[in-house]
Design an enzyme around this catalytic site. Structure first.
Site, PDB file in Angstrom:
ATOM      1  N   VAL A 116       0.944  -1.131   0.029  1.00 25.52           N
ATOM      2  CA  VAL A 116       0.063   0.069   0.184  1.00 25.52           C
ATOM      3  C   VAL A 116       0.880   1.312  -0.008  1.00 25.52           C
ATOM      4  O   VAL A 116       0.297   2.252   0.248  1.00 25.52           O
ATOM      5  CB  VAL A 116      -1.099   0.064   1.229  1.00 25.52           C
ATOM      6  N   HIS A 134      -4.298  -4.469  -2.320  1.00 24.34           N
ATOM      7  CA  HIS A 134      -4.876  -4.057  -0.881  1.00 24.34           C
ATOM      8  C   HIS A 134      -4.755  -2.544  -0.999  1.00 24.34           C
ATOM      9  O   HIS A 134      -5.100  -2.170  -0.115  1.00 24.34           O
ATOM     10  CB  HIS A 134      -3.972  -4.341  -0.018  1.00 24.34           C
ATOM     11  N   CYS A 142     -13.218   8.209  -6.228  1.00 25.95           N
ATOM     12  CA  CYS A 142     -14.587   8.523  -6.303  1.00 25.95           C
ATOM     13  C   CYS A 142     -15.354   7.527  -6.574  1.00 25.95           C
ATOM     14  O   CYS A 142     -15.450   6.665  -7.532  1.00 25.95           O
ATOM     15  CB  CYS A 142     -15.111   9.577  -7.249  1.00 25.95           C
ATOM     16  N   THR A 210       7.875 -11.542  -1.218  1.00 22.09           N
ATOM     17  CA  THR A 210       6.508 -11.972  -0.507  1.00 22.09           C
ATOM     18  C   THR A 210       6.627 -13.365   0.357  1.00 22.09           C
ATOM     19  O   THR A 210       7.098 -14.407  -0.470  1.00 22.09           O
ATOM     20  CB  THR A 210       5.472 -11.619  -1.465  1.00 22.09           C
ATOM     21  N   SER A 211       5.950 -13.372   1.226  1.00 14.22           N
ATOM     22  CA  SER A 211       5.777 -14.580   2.004  1.00 14.22           C
ATOM     23  C   SER A 211       4.631 -15.731   1.250  1.00 14.22           C
ATOM     24  O   SER A 211       4.268 -16.720   1.711  1.00 14.22           O
ATOM     25  CB  SER A 211       5.636 -14.628   3.536  1.00 14.22           C
TER      26      SER A 211
END
Length: 473
Positions: A116, A134, A142, A210-211
């Site tokens: 993020v 995410h 909007c 990344t896990s």
């Protein structure tokens, strides 16, 4: 990730495995694997990259599950790690920028991110080549017309809640919402559909940092297998998907990707951050018509309620007017109010804009012309072209702190001039890609350099064409 983001998340007991052990391939094996990955990428017709928090740790953003991750430390009852930079000033890593070059070369087709931090967009990756599963801490959307707004400040909420700003579309005006998911929020359908589509099309899915624990996102790379695609995982911890991968690399992501980029004869481009701000010069005739009451406001381009996250304070100087007192504007909104005789001759105001921590230049000085006798006219500017020209100038001169006027408007009621400035607040270059053996011999990640050797990164149109020919073979 942002420590603020972690604190905003709803509390849940089970966040998966944390504090996982890290493993490193020995140098000779890492070298072989990097060469193998480079060959796979070189042959790929539809490369998809799937990224996690591990690609941003070198940017000073802590991860969640590593030995010093946020959730790992929380479970142990220890103090949370401190980010080395304010979240909104984090700069893309060598990996982020390498992906930009792979996309420009026509090799990389799509990126799927669980992060993020907004660094993929900030690095220059096109929005239509990216799914942020995410959300993005720097984006509002909007809910009515679907317009997205990328901000230079961290949006104050998470969980798809309403923010304090509204859509700027003339026919809309709906309240905007943040885009970052909380635990109970479903993945955005549009982002998920695009991610699934590209994973099914992929002949190679490269998982970086990344896990692969969070469902359903962690199952996306597996969708390439049905069509004969391959999975490569670059991560220091073991993952539940390792057995499905054709190649697993235990190494620092920046180091691995730097080596691969070198094998592909590409270069990691510099990161140039350009921030925008506006000055509003407003004048009103006094009731007795003898004076002009005027004010000068320095504001965000994102609206009056938006913070100027990169400006610490503003010094206002009047070099030609001894009767006008200098001022220090140290609190937002930055507004200076003054009064002059109606027949006052034109004069200049110097604004010293002092930047916050995390910016790589301390300040800039701009001159604002004040002329109460000349009627204002709107000028036409090609904003995008001017910003691109500024980028090119920065690459040539290897300096941040340069700025350019990119827009100017005049309003009649009240009479005011609105000028938009673009300023280079950060310039980050990455060490020239050495031989892979030199990269392996180093004891850390690819180092980030500030304002140096930027001219070593220059790619001609002929080189770009050669890259695309290689991809098409």
């Amino acid at each position: 990730m942002s420590l603020g983001y972690a604190e905003k998340l709803s509390v849940i007991e089970d966040v998966g495995k944390v504090g996982m052990a890290e493993f490193f391939d020995p140098p000779h094996l890492l070298l072989e694997k990097m060469e193998q990955l480079a060959r796979l990428i070189g042959k790929s017709k539809h490369l998809v990259v799937f990224t996690g928090a591990g690609i941003s740790t070198s940017c000073g953003i802590p991860d969640f599950r590593g030995p010093k991750g946020i959730w790992t430390l929380q479970r142990k009852g220890k103090a949370l790690p401190e980010a080395s930079l304010p979240f909104h000033r984090a700069r893309p890593s060598a990996t982020h920028m390498a992906l930009v070059d792979l996309e420009k070369a026509g090799i990389l087709k799509f990126v799927i991110s669980q992060n993020v931090d907004g660094l993929h967009l900030r690095s220059g990756l096109p929005r239509d080549k990216l799914s942020e599963l995410h959300g993005n801490s720097f984006m509002e959307k909007c809910p009515s017309c679907g317009l997205e707004y990328v901000r230079d400040f961290e949006v104050e909420t998470i969980g798809l809640k309403e923010t304090s700003r509204r859509c700027c579309h003339v026919a809309c005006g709906a309240k905007l919402r943040d885009t970052v998911l909380d635990w109970e929020d479903a993945l955005p359908l549009k982002e998920m559909n695009l991610a699934e589509k590209h994973c099914r099309m992929a002949d190679l899915v490269l998982c970086l940092g990344t896990s692969l624990q969070i469902t359903p996102a962690c199952n996306l790379p597996l969708k390439c297998l049905r069509g004969g695609g391959k999975i490569v995982i670059v991560n220091l911890q073991k993952t539940p998907k390792d057995k499905k991968a054709s190649l697993v690399i235990r190494g620092l992501v920046d180091k691995v990707i730097a080596g691969v980029i070198g094998h592909l004869h590409l270069r990691i481009p510099p990161f140039i951050r350009i921030d925008l701000f506006q000055t509003f010069l407003t004048q009103v005739l006094s009731s007795d018509k003898r004076y002009i009451n005027w004010n000068l406001r320095i504001a965000s381009v994102h609206g009056q309620r938006a913070p100027l996250s990169f400006i610490k304070h503003v010094e206002v100087l009047f070099p030609d007017r001894q009767d006008l007192k200098s001022a220090l504007l140290h609190k937002q909104p930055f507004v200076l109010k003054r009064r002059c005789m109606r027949n006052t001759e034109p004069f200049e105001v110097i604004l010293k804009i002092n930047f916050t921590d995390g910016c790589q230049c301390p300040f800039i000085q701009i001159k604002v012309s004040v002329n109460f006798k000349v009627s204002r006219k709107c000028l036409t500017y090609d904003k995008d072209a001017l910003i691109q020209k500024l980028r090119e100038t920065v690459v040539q001169d290897s300096q941040c702190g340069q700025y350019r006027v990119v827009d100017m408007k005049a309003n009649s009621s009240p009479m005011s001039d609105v000028t938009t400035y673009a300023v280079v607040t950060s310039l980050t270059t990455y060490d020239k890609l050495c031989t892979v053996s030199n990269a392996l011999a180093s004891d850390g990640e690819v180092r980030i350099k500030d304002e140096s050797d930027v001219t070593t990164w220059k790619t001609s149109n002929q080189q770009i064409r050669k890259r695309k020919r290689r991809v098409g073979r």
